[in-house]
Design a protein around this motif. Structure first.
Motif, mmCIF file in Angstrom:
data_model
loop_
_atom_site.group_PDB
_atom_site.id
_atom_site.type_symbol
_atom_site.label_atom_id
_atom_site.label_comp_id
_atom_site.label_asym_id
_atom_site.label_seq_id
_atom_site.Cartn_x
_atom_site.Cartn_y
_atom_site.Cartn_z
ATOM 1 N N PHE A 65 5.617 -25.970 33.885
ATOM 2 C CA PHE A 65 4.817 -25.156 32.964
ATOM 3 C C PHE A 65 4.992 -23.667 33.262
ATOM 4 O O PHE A 65 5.072 -22.844 32.343
ATOM 5 C CB PHE A 65 3.339 -25.537 33.065
ATOM 6 N N VAL A 66 5.077 -23.329 34.549
ATOM 7 C CA VAL A 66 5.230 -21.931 34.949
ATOM 8 C C VAL A 66 6.548 -21.364 34.443
ATOM 9 O O VAL A 66 6.602 -20.254 33.902
ATOM 10 C CB VAL A 66 5.149 -21.792 36.488
ATOM 11 N N ILE A 67 7.624 -22.122 34.584
ATOM 12 C CA ILE A 67 8.922 -21.603 34.173
ATOM 13 C C ILE A 67 9.039 -21.529 32.654
ATOM 14 O O ILE A 67 9.769 -20.694 32.109
ATOM 15 C CB ILE A 67 10.072 -22.440 34.780
ATOM 16 N N GLY B 152 8.321 -16.217 38.541
ATOM 17 C CA GLY B 152 9.401 -16.798 39.327
ATOM 18 C C GLY B 152 8.974 -17.053 40.763
ATOM 19 O O GLY B 152 9.337 -18.073 41.357
ATOM 20 N N VAL B 153 8.194 -16.127 41.325
ATOM 21 C CA VAL B 153 7.678 -16.298 42.682
ATOM 22 C C VAL B 153 6.766 -17.525 42.749
ATOM 23 O O VAL B 153 6.867 -18.341 43.670
ATOM 24 C CB VAL B 153 6.909 -15.038 43.134
ATOM 25 N N LEU C 105 8.957 -7.556 32.635
ATOM 26 C CA LEU C 105 9.893 -7.900 33.704
ATOM 27 C C LEU C 105 9.147 -8.273 34.979
ATOM 28 O O LEU C 105 9.490 -9.269 35.644
ATOM 29 C CB LEU C 105 10.830 -6.721 33.962
ATOM 30 N N MET C 106 8.125 -7.509 35.322
ATOM 31 C CA MET C 106 7.341 -7.795 36.522
ATOM 32 C C MET C 106 6.619 -9.134 36.405
ATOM 33 O O MET C 106 6.559 -9.910 37.365
ATOM 34 C CB MET C 106 6.327 -6.667 36.770
ATOM 35 N N LEU C 107 6.067 -9.402 35.221
ATOM 36 C CA LEU C 107 5.372 -10.670 35.009
ATOM 37 C C LEU C 107 6.334 -11.842 35.136
ATOM 38 O O LEU C 107 6.005 -12.873 35.752
ATOM 39 C CB LEU C 107 4.710 -10.680 33.635
ATOM 40 N N PHE D 243 17.982 -21.425 44.458
ATOM 41 C CA PHE D 243 18.909 -20.395 44.947
ATOM 42 C C PHE D 243 19.417 -19.535 43.790
ATOM 43 O O PHE D 243 19.452 -18.299 43.881
ATOM 44 C CB PHE D 243 20.082 -21.065 45.666
ATOM 45 N N HIS D 244 19.801 -20.182 42.686
ATOM 46 C CA HIS D 244 20.288 -19.444 41.519
ATOM 47 C C HIS D 244 19.181 -18.583 40.904
ATOM 48 O O HIS D 244 19.424 -17.441 40.491
ATOM 49 C CB HIS D 244 20.829 -20.421 40.469
ATOM 50 N N LEU D 245 17.970 -19.137 40.836
ATOM 51 C CA LEU D 245 16.858 -18.374 40.288
ATOM 52 C C LEU D 245 16.528 -17.181 41.180
ATOM 53 O O LEU D 245 16.154 -16.106 40.693
ATOM 54 C CB LEU D 245 15.626 -19.272 40.147
ATOM 55 N N GLY D 246 16.688 -17.364 42.491
ATOM 56 C CA GLY D 246 16.437 -16.276 43.436
ATOM 57 C C GLY D 246 17.335 -15.083 43.172
ATOM 58 O O GLY D 246 16.907 -13.925 43.309
#
Length: 211
Positions: free
Chosen positions: A73-75, A108-109, A101-103, A147-150
């Motif tokens: 749901f977050v992504i 992502g975090v 962008l920050m949101l 890793f890719h999302l990071g």
């Protein structure tokens, strides 16, 4: 006669494709090649995952970690926030662009944290990295995606700092809003983030349907 016309049309089509490739910015070429390579990695790993004895996880009482469900749901929400970036850029609102962008970055975090919690849930079920092959692939696939999302999140941090600096300088702000490169950079970031969203959704659906 018809064959000749068909050949001319095919030649024009091929020329158009080659022209498009030649006219692409090096960053675009690198990103699309990277996405293609990443897609192949996920494809091969998923095939290997499906080829393992997934039924063995039933014996340890496997169930989909709640954190994996929440992270999905977050992504999805992050996919919405990242879609606002180009809109705010075209509206010449750097402040709103930076906020979107920050949101997206913080979502992502949260996604990463939920993934780590999900791994702990798997461990508590008796599914660890060194156990059953199917269980190991759960860690590997989700880990590679993380890793890719990071990488995208690091880039998001760099862009956020740059936008914050340009907000304070009207000249730099005007240059940024009229620079085609900046628009392309936002588009590339957005597409890559969508790609990461899609990869996770596919993996999540495979996990759900497999078990």
């Amino acid at each position: 006669m018809f064959k000749g016309k068909r050949k001319v049309i095919m030649d024009r089509t091929e020329e158009n494709w080659f022209q498009k490739i030649e006219n692409m910015h090096p960053y675009q070429t690198l990103m699309y090649l990277g996405m293609f390579g990443s897609g192949l990695i996920f494809l091969f790993m998923t095939v290997a995952f499906l080829a393992t004895a997934t039924g063995n996880l039933d014996a340890v009482g496997f169930r989909m970690p709640k954190s994996f469900i929440l992270s999905t749901f977050v992504i999805l929400i992050s996919g919405y926030t990242v879609s606002k970036m180009l809109k705010f850029y075209l509206q010449e609102s750097i402040k709103d662009l930076r906020k979107a962008l920050m949101l997206t970055f913080w979502l992502g975090v949260v996604f990463c944290i939920l993934q780590v919690i999900g791994w702990k849930e798997l461990t508590s079920m008796g599914v660890d990295f060194t156990g059953l092959p199917s269980g190991s692939f759960l860690y590997v696939l989700s880990g590679i995606h993380l890793f890719h999302l990071g990488g995208a999140m690091v880039f998001a941090m760099i862009m956020t700092v740059q936008y914050h600096k340009k907000e304070k300088d009207e000249i730099q702000e005007i240059v940024m809003l009229t620079n085609p490169f900046e628009k392309m950079r936002i588009q590339l970031f957005t597409r890559y983030w969508y790609f990461m969203d899609l990869i996770w959704l596919v993996l999540f659906m495979i996990f759900v349907l497999t078990f």
